[in-house]
Design a protein around this motif. Structure first.
Motif, short mmCIF file in Angstrom:
data_model
loop_
_atom_site.label_atom_id
_atom_site.label_comp_id
_atom_site.label_asym_id
_atom_site.label_seq_id
_atom_site.Cartn_x
_atom_site.Cartn_y
_atom_site.Cartn_z
N ARG A 35 19.26 106.75 69.28
CA ARG A 35 20.43 106.29 70.04
C ARG A 35 21.44 105.70 69.08
NH1 ARG A 35 16.97 104.46 74.61
NH2 ARG A 35 15.14 105.62 73.96
N PRO B 298 33.22 107.88 75.16
CA PRO B 298 32.99 109.23 75.63
C PRO B 298 34.13 110.11 75.19
CG PRO B 298 33.34 107.73 77.46
CD PRO B 298 33.43 106.93 76.23
N TYR C 246 18.24 107.45 81.93
CA TYR C 246 19.69 107.54 82.10
C TYR C 246 20.20 106.79 83.32
CZ TYR C 246 19.85 111.03 78.49
OH TYR C 246 19.76 111.68 77.32
N ASP D 203 23.64 113.26 79.99
CA ASP D 203 24.85 112.56 79.56
C ASP D 203 26.08 113.42 79.78
OD1 ASP D 203 23.08 113.65 77.79
OD2 ASP D 203 23.23 112.07 76.33
N TYR E 139 29.20 112.32 81.99
CA TYR E 139 30.59 112.45 81.54
C TYR E 139 31.42 113.11 82.63
CZ TYR E 139 34.55 113.76 78.64
OH TYR E 139 35.79 113.93 78.13
N TYR F 279 24.51 105.16 78.66
CA TYR F 279 25.71 105.96 78.46
C TYR F 279 26.80 105.40 79.34
CZ TYR F 279 28.64 110.07 78.25
OH TYR F 279 29.67 110.90 78.04
N PRO F 280 28.04 105.30 78.93
CA PRO F 280 28.61 105.78 77.67
C PRO F 280 28.63 104.77 76.53
CG PRO F 280 30.35 105.14 79.15
CD PRO F 280 29.06 104.88 79.85
N LYS G 64 24.85 106.01 73.13
CA LYS G 64 24.72 107.45 73.29
C LYS G 64 23.45 107.91 72.63
CE LYS G 64 29.41 109.02 73.47
NZ LYS G 64 30.25 109.99 72.80
N GLU H 269 29.87 116.73 75.78
CA GLU H 269 30.81 116.18 76.77
C GLU H 269 31.90 117.21 77.03
OE1 GLU H 269 31.55 112.89 74.37
OE2 GLU H 269 30.36 111.53 75.58
#
Ligand code: SF4
Ligand code: SF4
Ligand code: SF4
Lengths: 592, 195, 216
Positions: free
Chosen positions: B15, B21, B87, B174, B178, C55-56, C59, C144
């Protein structure tokens, strides 16, 4: 700089494949001899042997097929009691253009047999649902895909495609992209009718018909069950499938052998790598090659990791269904770590497309064994936690014990394999019965349980995870054999990139392989592996070109879900939901 | 913002901390058209200094998306990962997974929609109350993916409008998050499709 | 779980009836709660060890093989390595790559005039990377990719080509068969050639065959 000096021939010295050579299986001789023995035992004139196949193969007269199947099943010396598969193949140039192929397995002798029936476009085949209940749906699928009609079948209608569909999709003259739009008006026509086998007469209360799915939280995706209720009791149930029919078999025919691998990923997406391995092994069998030892061991290790992940998804989703939500979070944690390991090897999380025909796409990362060891150490902790939460809990026990029982005989007759069959006490596991990629060299046990109910299926799955961990620990202790991960055969595997960039000969091989694909010898073969849900088989027919002529997947879920209607008759709806989860129906594989 | 690597002894997953993002070294290339630099606060729902009722309403909408997961195939399994422990999508107020279309306002289409399923999807969309948003997740739902086949719908926009398209097969959790953040941003801007 | 061996290689998992105390229900519920409480405490004491990836803000670092969005690499002189040989589009199972080849007037070398990848069709299998004989197409760790119109998902040269010396850090799946020592290109030359004019302009409409529009 002289340009020619840096080109050198790559070390492959084997023969170039001659296009359209016939396929000679390695075990053709024993299969021939065994076929003769079977023919003598049976003494049946309706069968002619097809020689040179990878298992005893017979051509059976169309009108006699049901009798032959019955004889094979009832003969005490042969006892081909487990129906594996029934599917079609289309050869439009022939006068009787379709083959209907039946494959049976004998638990007693641990052997397989293949029967073929030739059918013309206007002919019918006598149904064999009277012999094997399992063939009910399989025959419907043959009808749906090829238009072959089965005489005497109780419910001869489409199974995978929708009702507005015209034509039969797996015929060679059907355009793969030709769609037929199902409008909402048409939908009314696909209300399934209750299978007369399951409906009983006397009712205490008013009869209610209840539709579950195809979008229902408890049906895990795209399953649809229509139940008839008498008060709370289910007195009849029918399942409608095809809500995820993604045309795997037709798509395989339009892609090259290597390109089929991403499609196989998406059959049983909870344990994608096992599908990859099964398909790659089938094509390798057809090619007569074997992947290097290193590749085989990585395949084995990842298969076992994903078998655990598959069982985790099944168990945790099933526990959510019966109200034990915490376990979901506990079990998803180790699964995410397994995904992490797969991603480190292949680059994708869930659908790795990691295996290639001939080996693996790339070598594993250098710390693969250490990370695998960490996972193997980590996993039992989570499994223990869940066991602590559920095993002695009375609510859980009462939700699963004695629910959705299927007897051993019925399970076999329905063609069950995998954990669901083992939960009925039948110790059949492909990894033991016909070991592949080196399973015979590991010390592990096939777990079975008695009872055939949801509880037994839980027991088997939990123990299988532990056995998989045993295999993994041994594999880690052995270490990975050194060497390449893909065969050194430029007609099968792409040459190493460093050579492609720098050597003309490799570049030509590279171009040829991409453009012309792998071209296996002409013939057919079947290879089976133990998937998360049972025997996952790939039947591949090659006509010597770059695209497979026919790829048939034997989906283990298919017979499981077929029997579901019978299993839940007499139960209540909540029990049926719990039972559905315990069968682990994966829609991608069910509908292929 | 400095990038920090995090090591977790319990996990083999790497991580790193403090990355926007749509930024980071993997975004050293040109961003996809339509992407712009934003602050993390915008994404995480931190900007609640609202001036008009409209903004307020949009903020409320964007921070309590109740998804209806229309999961059919492999993508649904990745959705399971997203609501799973690693998550944990509840951080965006989107954890109330509603299996009744009447109570949901975000339709997450995960997985292949075949022709047989099409009318079902349409019906579910019609049952959702306004405002409703649709995220198409994965190659299959967005375009049919590599199934150019006789029984597979070539993208759900054949039958229902789509707000956000998430490429991938399957998209990573992820990547899907997003997508949800992009939808939040779209709602915050007040772009609501009424159909 | 109690295990009995019934035959070599076969074990039976025994069904265990519940004991009286287990049938009482309450003790087992408490025992189960202890397990969850243990997890809670463990997490509270050591937040760093929690498995969640927020997240975000945080990551996940995917591996160097991660198959994310594609890029097209460049030679040292800035020309794209791609020679429009169509290998990638042939190998692609999703048929999502559309290439139009052009020819350089001076060097007589082919190069792509259009190179479109329909990201929505793409299944991120990496076959294009395996197929490329020119080291031209890589995949990045970029996941993304969510977009709000279908037309924009078709990425062209403008979005794919990266400058030479593009950092290795964001790279994902690359040709991995052994170590790469690239001493030259078997297919074409590259180093030392004059810069080629970028063959794309910004207002080219996306290829109509790749998407069915209506939503742009
Ligand atoms: S996009 Fe890929 S992962 Fe998602 S449903 Fe389709 S095939 Fe499965
Ligand atoms: S990753 Fe696979 S699907 Fe995507 S462009 Fe490359 S070959 Fe095609
Ligand atoms: S294979 Fe490589 S060089 Fe050939 S067209 Fe594709 S990216 Fe360009």
């Amino acid at each position: 700089m002289s340009t020619l000096t840096r080109y050198s021939a790559i070390p492959y010295t084997g023969p170039a494949p001659t296009n359209r050579a016939p396929y000679v299986p390695k075990n053709a001789e024993p299969a021939n001899a065994r076929g003769e023995a079977i023919a003598t035992t049976l003494g049946n004139a309706a069968m002619t042997q097809e020689r040179g196949q990878d298992m005893p193969t017979f051509l059976v007269e169309r009108a006699r097929i049901a009798d032959v199947l019955r004889n094979l099943a009832e003969n005490p010396d042969l006892a081909f009691i487990l129906p594996l598969d029934c599917f079609g193949t289309d050869y439009p140039d022939r006068e009787e253009r379709f083959d209907v192929v039946y494959q049976l397995y004998s638990l007693k002798n641990n052997e397989r047999i293949r029967l073929k029936v030739r059918v013309g476009e206007n002919d019918t085949v006598p149904t064999s649902t009277g012999v094997f209940k399992s063939f009910d749906w399989f025959e419907r699928e043959v009808f749906d895909m090829f238009g072959v009609r089965f005489e005497g079948h109780p419910n001869m209608r489409r199974i995978l495609c929708h009702e507005a569909f015209q034509g039969h999709a797996l015929r060679k003259d059907y355009d793969p992209a030709q769609r037929w739009i199902l409008t909402e008006q048409n939908v009314a026509r696909i209300i399934p009718k209750i299978d007369p086998r399951f409906a009983t007469e006397d009712t205490d209360f008013e009869r209610v018909t209840l539709n579950l799915g195809p979008s229902h939280p408890a049906t895990h995706g795209t399953l649809r069950i229509v139940v008839t209720l008498d008060g709370e009791k289910i007195i009849g149930a029918d399942a409608e499938i095809g809500y995820l029919h993604r045309c795997f078999e037709k798509m395989s025919e339009t892609h090259t052998y290597q390109q089929v691998i991403p499609y196989t990923d998406r059959l049983n997406y909870c344990s994608a790598i096992i599908n990859n391995v099964g398909y790659a092994l089938a094509v390798e069998k057809l090619l007569g090659i074997e992947a290097p030892a290193r590749a085989q061991q990585v395949r084995l290790m990842l298969s076992e990791f994903w078998r655990i992940a598959d069982h985790i998804v099944c168990i945790s989703a099933n526990l959510v269904d019966i109200g034990a939500l915490t376990n979901y979070w506990y079990l998803m944690q180790p699964r995410e770590e397994i995904i992490g390991l797969t991603e480190a090897c292949s680059g994708a999380r869930l659908l790795p497309s990691y295996v290639r025909v001939g080996g693996l796409a790339v070598d594993v990362p250098s710390n693969f064994l250490e990370q695998a060891q960490r996972l193997v150490d980590m996993l039992p902790r989570y499994i223990d936690d869940v066991e602590k939460l559920i095993w002695k809990n009375r609510i859980f026990r009462e939700r699963v014990q004695g629910v959705a029982v299927i007897s051993k005989e019925d399970a076999i007759n329905f063609g069950f394999t995998g954990p669901c069959l083992r939960a009925c006490g039948v110790p059949y596991d492909v990894r033991k019965a016909s070991p592949y990629i080196g399973y015979e060299t590991y010390d592990w046990d096939v777990p079975i349980a008695e009872g055939g109910d949801t509880y037994a299926r839980f027991l088997v799955r939990f123990e299988e995870m532990r056995q998989s961990l045993r295999i993994l620990q041994q594999a880690i202790d052995r270490g990975l054999p050194a060497g390449p991960v893909i065969v050194d055969n430029p007609y099968v595997a792409l040459p190493p990139k460093s050579k492609v960039y720098n050597e003309m000969e490799s570049l030509i091989y590279h171009f040829k392989l991409i453009m012309h694909g792998i071209q296996p010898p002409v013939g057919e073969t079947y290879f089976q592996v133990e998937g998360g849900n049972g025997e996952l088989g790939f039947y591949v027919v090659s006509d010597g070109t770059k695209n497979p002529y026919r790829v048939r997947v034997r989906p283990p879920c298919f017979p499981l879900f077929e029997a579901f209607g019978q299993m839940i008759t007499g139960q209540t709806i909540p029990d049926a939901i719990g039972a559905l989860g315990s069968l682990n129906i994966i829609a991608g594989e069910l509908d292929h | 913002m400095p990038i920090e690597k995090i090591d977790n002894p319990n996990s083999i997953i790497g991580r790193k901390l403090n990355q926007l993002p749509g930024s980071g070294p993997e975004k050293g290339i040109q961003t996809l058209p339509g992407e712009s630099e934003r602050d993390i606060a915008d994404f995480a729902g931190g900007s609640y200094l609202t001036t008009t009722v409209d903004t307020m309403v949009n903020w409320a909408r964007s921070n309590s998306l109740w998804p209806f997961p229309f999961g059919t195939a492999c993508c649904a399994i990745e959705f399971m990962s997203m609501v799973g422990s690693h998550y944990d999508v509840s951080r965006f107020g989107a954890e109330v997974v509603r299996f009744s279309p009447r109570q949901a306002d975000l339709l997450l289409v995960e997985g292949t929609i075949v022709d047989k399923m099409g009318p079902v999807l349409k019906k579910i969309y019609d049952q959702m109350p306004e405002p409703r948003y649709v995220i198409a997740m994965g190659a299959c739902a967005t375009s049919g993916g590599f199934y150019r086949a006789y029984h597979v719908m070539q993208g759900i926009d054949e039958i229902i409008p789509v707000d956000i398209w998430v490429p991938g097969c399957p998209p990573t959790p992820d990547g899907l998050m997003y997508g949800i953040l992009k939808l939040k941003e779209k709602i915050d801007r007040g772009e609501i499709r009424r159909s | 779980m109690a295990i009995t061996r019934v035959a070599p290689g076969i074990v039976r998992v025994e069904r265990q009836p519940l004991t009286f105390s287990q049938r009482l229900y309450i003790p087992q519920i408490l025992a189960g709660m202890m397990v969850t409480l243990g997890h809670l405490l463990k997490n509270l004491v050591n937040m760093k060890r929690m498995l969640i990836i927020s997240y975000p803000e945080v990551k996940r670092v995917y591996s160097e093989r991660f198959r994310g969005r594609h890029i097209l690499t460049s030679r040292e002189d800035g020309t794209t390595r791609c020679v429009a040989c169509f290998m990638c589009s042939t190998a692609c199972p999703a048929e999502c790559i559309t290439i139009e080849a052009g020819e350089d007037e001076r060097t007589r070398e082919k190069f792509p005039v259009r190179y479109d990848i329909d990201l929505l069709r793409c299944i991120f299998c990496g076959y294009c990377v395996d197929a490329c004989p020119e080291d031209a197409i890589y995949m990045t760790r970029d996941y993304e990719m969510a977009i709000d119109t279908r037309a924009r998902a078709v990425v062209g040269l403008r979005d794919l080509v990266v400058p030479p010396n593009f950092p290795v850090d964001p790279m994902g799946y690359r040709p991995y068969y052994g170590k790469i020592q690239k001493s030259g290109t078997a297919g074409g030359t590259g180093v030392g050639q004059p810069l080629r004019q970028a063959p794309f302009d910004d207002d080219t409409a996306p290829n109509p065959e790749l998407y069915r529009g209506g939503n742009a």
